[in-house]
Design a protein around this motif. Structure first.
Motif, PDB file in Angstrom:
ATOM      1  N   GLN A   1       0.822  -1.215   0.000  1.00  0.00           N
ATOM      2  CA  GLN A   1       0.000   0.000   0.000  1.00  0.00           C
ATOM      3  C   GLN A   1       0.856   1.264   0.000  1.00  0.00           C
ATOM      4  O   GLN A   1       1.975   1.256   0.502  1.00  0.00           O
ATOM      5  CB  GLN A   1      -0.898   0.015   1.239  1.00  0.00           C
ATOM      6  N   GLY A   2       0.263   2.329  -0.507  1.00  0.00           N
ATOM      7  CA  GLY A   2       0.938   3.614  -0.530  1.00  0.00           C
ATOM      8  C   GLY A   2       0.972   4.299   0.823  1.00  0.00           C
ATOM      9  O   GLY A   2       1.823   5.132   1.075  1.00  0.00           O
ATOM     10  N   ASN A   3       0.041   3.941   1.704  1.00  0.00           N
ATOM     11  CA  ASN A   3       0.078   4.553   3.032  1.00  0.00           C
ATOM     12  C   ASN A   3      -0.257   3.520   4.102  1.00  0.00           C
ATOM     13  O   ASN A   3      -0.872   2.486   3.836  1.00  0.00           O
ATOM     14  CB  ASN A   3      -0.836   5.783   3.109  1.00  0.00           C
ATOM     15  N   LEU A   4       0.158   3.826   5.292  1.00  0.00           N
ATOM     16  CA  LEU A   4       0.043   2.895   6.409  1.00  0.00           C
ATOM     17  C   LEU A   4      -1.414   2.581   6.751  1.00  0.00           C
ATOM     18  O   LEU A   4      -1.749   1.429   7.040  1.00  0.00           O
ATOM     19  CB  LEU A   4       0.776   3.454   7.630  1.00  0.00           C
ATOM     20  N   THR A   5      -2.287   3.568   6.711  1.00  0.00           N
ATOM     21  CA  THR A   5      -3.694   3.352   7.054  1.00  0.00           C
ATOM     22  C   THR A   5      -4.336   2.320   6.130  1.00  0.00           C
ATOM     23  O   THR A   5      -5.049   1.423   6.595  1.00  0.00           O
ATOM     24  CB  THR A   5      -4.474   4.687   6.981  1.00  0.00           C
ATOM     25  N   ASP A   6      -4.070   2.429   4.832  1.00  0.00           N
ATOM     26  CA  ASP A   6      -4.623   1.460   3.878  1.00  0.00           C
ATOM     27  C   ASP A   6      -4.042   0.063   4.109  1.00  0.00           C
ATOM     28  O   ASP A   6      -4.751  -0.935   4.020  1.00  0.00           O
ATOM     29  CB  ASP A   6      -4.351   1.894   2.439  1.00  0.00           C
ATOM     30  N   LEU A   7      -2.752   0.003   4.401  1.00  0.00           N
ATOM     31  CA  LEU A   7      -2.123  -1.288   4.664  1.00  0.00           C
ATOM     32  C   LEU A   7      -2.720  -1.938   5.908  1.00  0.00           C
ATOM     33  O   LEU A   7      -3.011  -3.142   5.910  1.00  0.00           O
ATOM     34  CB  LEU A   7      -0.614  -1.134   4.820  1.00  0.00           C
ATOM     35  N   ILE A   8      -2.917  -1.172   6.956  1.00  0.00           N
ATOM     36  CA  ILE A   8      -3.499  -1.717   8.188  1.00  0.00           C
ATOM     37  C   ILE A   8      -4.882  -2.285   7.908  1.00  0.00           C
ATOM     38  O   ILE A   8      -5.199  -3.401   8.339  1.00  0.00           O
ATOM     39  CB  ILE A   8      -3.556  -0.637   9.291  1.00  0.00           C
ATOM     40  N   LYS A   9      -5.690  -1.550   7.170  1.00  0.00           N
ATOM     41  CA  LYS A   9      -7.041  -2.012   6.840  1.00  0.00           C
ATOM     42  C   LYS A   9      -7.005  -3.308   6.031  1.00  0.00           C
ATOM     43  O   LYS A   9      -7.714  -4.269   6.340  1.00  0.00           O
ATOM     44  CB  LYS A   9      -7.792  -0.931   6.075  1.00  0.00           C
ATOM     45  N   SER A  10      -6.163  -3.362   5.009  1.00  0.00           N
ATOM     46  CA  SER A  10      -6.057  -4.556   4.176  1.00  0.00           C
ATOM     47  C   SER A  10      -5.508  -5.742   4.968  1.00  0.00           C
ATOM     48  O   SER A  10      -5.980  -6.870   4.828  1.00  0.00           O
ATOM     49  CB  SER A  10      -5.156  -4.287   2.966  1.00  0.00           C
ATOM     50  N   LEU A  11      -4.522  -5.480   5.783  1.00  0.00           N
ATOM     51  CA  LEU A  11      -3.930  -6.535   6.605  1.00  0.00           C
ATOM     52  C   LEU A  11      -4.940  -7.076   7.608  1.00  0.00           C
ATOM     53  O   LEU A  11      -5.040  -8.289   7.815  1.00  0.00           O
ATOM     54  CB  LEU A  11      -2.691  -5.996   7.320  1.00  0.00           C
ATOM     55  N   GLN A  12      -5.724  -6.197   8.209  1.00  0.00           N
ATOM     56  CA  GLN A  12      -6.773  -6.609   9.145  1.00  0.00           C
ATOM     57  C   GLN A  12      -7.745  -7.572   8.462  1.00  0.00           C
ATOM     58  O   GLN A  12      -8.115  -8.594   9.027  1.00  0.00           O
ATOM     59  CB  GLN A  12      -7.518  -5.381   9.670  1.00  0.00           C
ATOM     60  N   GLU A  13      -8.149  -7.244   7.248  1.00  0.00           N
ATOM     61  CA  GLU A  13      -9.087  -8.091   6.498  1.00  0.00           C
ATOM     62  C   GLU A  13      -8.489  -9.473   6.238  1.00  0.00           C
ATOM     63  O   GLU A  13      -9.153 -10.490   6.436  1.00  0.00           O
ATOM     64  CB  GLU A  13      -9.479  -7.419   5.186  1.00  0.00           C
ATOM     65  N   ILE A  14      -7.240  -9.503   5.814  1.00  0.00           N
ATOM     66  CA  ILE A  14      -6.598 -10.789   5.527  1.00  0.00           C
ATOM     67  C   ILE A  14      -6.427 -11.605   6.801  1.00  0.00           C
ATOM     68  O   ILE A  14      -6.727 -12.798   6.838  1.00  0.00           O
ATOM     69  CB  ILE A  14      -5.245 -10.589   4.831  1.00  0.00           C
ATOM     70  N   LEU A  15      -5.934 -10.990   7.854  1.00  0.00           N
ATOM     71  CA  LEU A  15      -5.725 -11.729   9.099  1.00  0.00           C
ATOM     72  C   LEU A  15      -7.059 -12.214   9.672  1.00  0.00           C
ATOM     73  O   LEU A  15      -7.119 -13.323  10.211  1.00  0.00           O
ATOM     74  CB  LEU A  15      -4.962 -10.881  10.105  1.00  0.00           C
ATOM     75  N   ASN A  16      -8.094 -11.428   9.566  1.00  0.00           N
ATOM     76  CA  ASN A  16      -9.407 -11.879  10.040  1.00  0.00           C
ATOM     77  C   ASN A  16      -9.908 -13.069   9.256  1.00  0.00           C
ATOM     78  O   ASN A  16     -10.570 -13.938   9.817  1.00  0.00           O
ATOM     79  CB  ASN A  16     -10.433 -10.747   9.993  1.00  0.00           C
ATOM     80  N   SER A  17      -9.602 -13.132   7.968  1.00  0.00           N
ATOM     81  CA  SER A  17     -10.081 -14.263   7.179  1.00  0.00           C
ATOM     82  C   SER A  17      -9.227 -15.507   7.391  1.00  0.00           C
ATOM     83  O   SER A  17      -9.719 -16.622   7.338  1.00  0.00           O
ATOM     84  CB  SER A  17     -10.133 -13.896   5.697  1.00  0.00           C
ATOM     85  N   LEU A  18      -7.934 -15.311   7.644  1.00  0.00           N
ATOM     86  CA  LEU A  18      -7.029 -16.463   7.796  1.00  0.00           C
ATOM     87  C   LEU A  18      -6.777 -16.874   9.229  1.00  0.00           C
ATOM     88  O   LEU A  18      -6.440 -18.017   9.507  1.00  0.00           O
ATOM     89  CB  LEU A  18      -5.677 -16.161   7.134  1.00  0.00           C
ATOM     90  N   LEU A  19      -6.901 -15.933  10.131  1.00  0.00           N
ATOM     91  CA  LEU A  19      -6.599 -16.198  11.530  1.00  0.00           C
ATOM     92  C   LEU A  19      -7.821 -15.880  12.369  1.00  0.00           C
ATOM     93  O   LEU A  19      -7.927 -14.809  12.953  1.00  0.00           O
ATOM     94  CB  LEU A  19      -5.407 -15.339  11.978  1.00  0.00           C
ATOM     95  N   PRO A  20      -8.755 -16.806  12.446  1.00  0.00           N
ATOM     96  CA  PRO A  20     -10.012 -16.546  13.154  1.00  0.00           C
ATOM     97  C   PRO A  20      -9.828 -16.113  14.603  1.00  0.00           C
ATOM     98  O   PRO A  20     -10.703 -15.454  15.158  1.00  0.00           O
ATOM     99  CB  PRO A  20     -10.759 -17.864  13.075  1.00  0.00           C
ATOM    100  N   ALA A  21      -8.715 -16.426  15.204  1.00  0.00           N
ATOM    101  CA  ALA A  21      -8.503 -16.056  16.608  1.00  0.00           C
ATOM    102  C   ALA A  21      -8.401 -14.548  16.798  1.00  0.00           C
ATOM    103  O   ALA A  21      -8.537 -14.052  17.889  1.00  0.00           O
ATOM    104  CB  ALA A  21      -7.245 -16.727  17.133  1.00  0.00           C
ATOM    105  N   LEU A  22      -8.156 -13.815  15.716  1.00  0.00           N
ATOM    106  CA  LEU A  22      -8.002 -12.367  15.820  1.00  0.00           C
ATOM    107  C   LEU A  22      -9.340 -11.648  15.723  1.00  0.00           C
ATOM    108  O   LEU A  22      -9.413 -10.457  15.924  1.00  0.00           O
ATOM    109  CB  LEU A  22      -7.071 -11.839  14.739  1.00  0.00           C
ATOM    110  N   LYS A  23     -10.410 -12.353  15.395  1.00  0.00           N
ATOM    111  CA  LYS A  23     -11.720 -11.711  15.231  1.00  0.00           C
ATOM    112  C   LYS A  23     -12.289 -11.279  16.551  1.00  0.00           C
ATOM    113  O   LYS A  23     -12.033 -11.814  17.581  1.00  0.00           O
ATOM    114  CB  LYS A  23     -12.702 -12.648  14.547  1.00  0.00           C
TER     115      LYS A  23
END
Length: 133
Positions: A111-133
């Motif tokens: 991502q071009g900025n940290l805020t967008d990266l955090i949002k995208s990373l949150q989505e991926i981790l929530n889908s792959l790592l259910p313990a983070l939900k």
């Protein structure tokens, strides 16, 4: 089970630093280990007693590209089932094609900025790592 260990394999130290910052913003209990050399990462994985719960992998790197790394990783018992997500600056369409071709768990565009990266990373981790939900 709570997931605490992510491995990032990326030769770009600036991208690796931004990624690590974003992971801490998502969940500060996650330990992110960065390897800047795919060959070294594979060697350390083979010798490890504890494996990462997920690997984020830059596709274009010196020594081994993402495709070669995945092929070798999947040939090693105990490592082949670790979810791998491509982490690259390519377009979403290209990354989607590569992820499908190599049967990875998905992709994350740099991502071009940290805020967008955090949002995208949150989505991926929530889908792959259910313990983070």
């Amino acid at each position: 089970m709570k997931y605490h260990y992510i491995l990032l394999v990326d030769d770009d130290t600036d991208d690796a630093e931004i990624f690590s910052t974003a992971v801490k913003a998502v969940d500060d209990t996650i330990n992110t280990v960065v390897e800047n050399n795919a060959l070294d990462a594979l060697k350390k994985l083979k010798e490890a007693k504890k494996f990462p719960h997920i690997i984020f992998l830059d596709y274009y790197m010196p020594y081994l590209d993402g495709s070669e790394f995945l092929e070798l990783l999947r040939s090693i018992k105990g490592l082949r089932d670790i979810p791998v997500v491509f982490y690259s600056g390519h377009s979403n369409d290209t990354l989607n094609e590569l992820a499908a071709k190599h049967k990875t768990a998905g992709f994350l565009k740099k991502q071009g900025n940290l805020t967008d990266l955090i949002k995208s990373l949150q989505e991926i981790l929530n889908s792959l790592l259910p313990a983070l939900k």
